[in-house]
Design a protein around this motif. Structure first.
Motif, PDB file in Angstrom:
ATOM      1  N   SER A   1       0.830  -1.202   0.000  1.00  0.00           N
ATOM      2  CA  SER A   1       0.000   0.000   0.000  1.00  0.00           C
ATOM      3  C   SER A   1       0.867   1.255   0.000  1.00  0.00           C
ATOM      4  CB  SER A   1      -0.907   0.012   1.233  1.00  0.00           C
ATOM      5  OG  SER A   1      -0.127   0.209   2.412  1.00  0.00           O
TER       6      SER A   1
ATOM      7  N   LYS B   1       1.136  10.126   0.797  1.00  0.00           N
ATOM      8  CA  LYS B   1       0.575   9.290  -0.262  1.00  0.00           C
ATOM      9  C   LYS B   1       0.808   9.921  -1.636  1.00  0.00           C
ATOM     10  CE  LYS B   1      -3.018   7.407   2.752  1.00  0.00           C
ATOM     11  NZ  LYS B   1      -4.477   7.297   3.005  1.00  0.00           N
TER      12      LYS B   1
ATOM     13  N   VAL C   1      -5.833  -0.170  -3.289  1.00  0.00           N
ATOM     14  CA  VAL C   1      -4.969  -0.874  -2.331  1.00  0.00           C
ATOM     15  C   VAL C   1      -3.531  -0.379  -2.427  1.00  0.00           C
ATOM     16  CG1 VAL C   1      -4.168  -3.114  -1.493  1.00  0.00           C
ATOM     17  CG2 VAL C   1      -6.450  -2.903  -2.512  1.00  0.00           C
ATOM     18  N   GLY C   2      -2.890  -0.566  -3.595  1.00  0.00           N
ATOM     19  CA  GLY C   2      -1.501  -0.144  -3.722  1.00  0.00           C
ATOM     20  C   GLY C   2      -0.866  -0.654  -5.006  1.00  0.00           C
TER      21      GLY C   2
END
Length: 302
Positions: free
Chosen positions: A240, A264, A294-295
């Motif tokens: 993530s 992020k 999610v990532g």
């Protein structure tokens, strides 16, 4: 034996606003740095080459050469950690700054606590990098060894009027890393010598920090390399953005921590630059795929 935290820590501040320079100097000096402040990009590049700082902060908008160009020139000649400061909340500008070699960025106006947290994260990462580094050939230790010396005059802080107090509030919201259990069927592989990580025609050497695609070496920033190495080591397990933030902070084994939207966005921007250098197609990625919501993880070998 000295460690990075034992060494004299110097920071160069490249900022044309005197009040912001003053705030930056106060925060960095309270964190144990000796500071050198300059007001334009040209002098900033010279200061970095002269004082060899551990950390450099660069404002994006400055007279003469802008912060992006200054970062490129600095990164070509120095491994100092770079934090970009910008008032432009635009992804393209963030990507440009990180693509120029910056390790992190802050949006103005920033809180002193936020800057301090990011500096501490970079210093933890520096310590982790030093611990992972392969030691040179054994040599007889010398008595009374000292830290690195700096050419020219002793670093000093530019005297400027006191800036208005800046309110400190919590800089981020708490989050928890959720690591999906198990891994998919087709992992990246490690060569039998245990040194190279490979995926398709992509090869990465963690210790020598070399990345090859089809035998051709790629020029990655320190952060891009660390992100790619993490994904290769994780095989097909999804990582993530919050998880990758921890890796860049040197806190990869902590499961409860503070992470903000800026963290992020920084991971997204680094990943955009990394994919561009890998020659990735967003519609049909060859090496790294996005798991929406999610990532990121490696693509399947099939």
């Amino acid at each position: 034996m000295s460690t990075p935290s034992d060494e004299l820590k110097t920071a160069v501040i490249i900022e044309d606003d005197k009040e912001i320079r003053h705030v930056l100097a106060e925060v960095l000096e309270s964190s144990g740095f000796s500071t050198v402040s300059v007001g334009n990009g040209i002098d900033g590049v010279r200061a970095v080459l002269t004082y060899k700082p551990v950390l450099t902060t660069i404002d994006v908008n400055m007279p003469g050469i802008d912060g992006i160009e200054a970062a490129k020139r600095i990164r070509a000649q120095s491994d100092t950690y770079i934090i970009m400061l910008t008032g432009m909340n635009d992804e393209a500008d963030v990507i440009a700054g990180l693509g120029a070699g910056a390790d992190d960025y802050l949006l103005k106006p920033f809180r002193p606590r936020e800057l301090r947290a990011r500096v501490e994260a970079l210093m933890r990462r520096r310590s982790a990098d030093a611990e992972r580094a392969v030691p040179p050939a054994p040599a007889a230790p010398s008595q009374g060894s000292v830290g690195p010396s700096f050419p020219g005059m002793r670093p000093t802080t530019t005297a400027v009027p006191t800036a208005p107090a800046i309110e400190e509030r919590d800089l981020a919201t708490p989050a928890t890393v959720i690591v999906p259990a198990g891994a998919a069927s087709v992992p990246a592989t490690v060569d039998t010598n245990g040194e190279w990580l490979t995926h398709r025609d992509l090869r990465l050497h963690p210790e020598n920090r070399i990345v090859l695609i089809g035998g051709e070496e790629l020029d990655l920033t320190r952060t891009e390399f660390d992100l790619l190495a993490t994904l290769l080591e994780s095989k097909r397990r999804v990582r993530s953005k919050a998880d990758l933030t921890l890796v860049l902070r040197g806190e990869s084994y902590v499961t409860s921590y503070f992470v903000g939207e800026a963290d992020k966005r920084a991971v997204e921007a680094h990943m955009t630059n990394l994919r561009r250098k890998l020659g990735e197609s967003a519609a049909n990625p060859r090496y790294i795929e996005t798991v929406r919501g999610v990532g990121y993880r490696l693509t399947s070998e099939g």
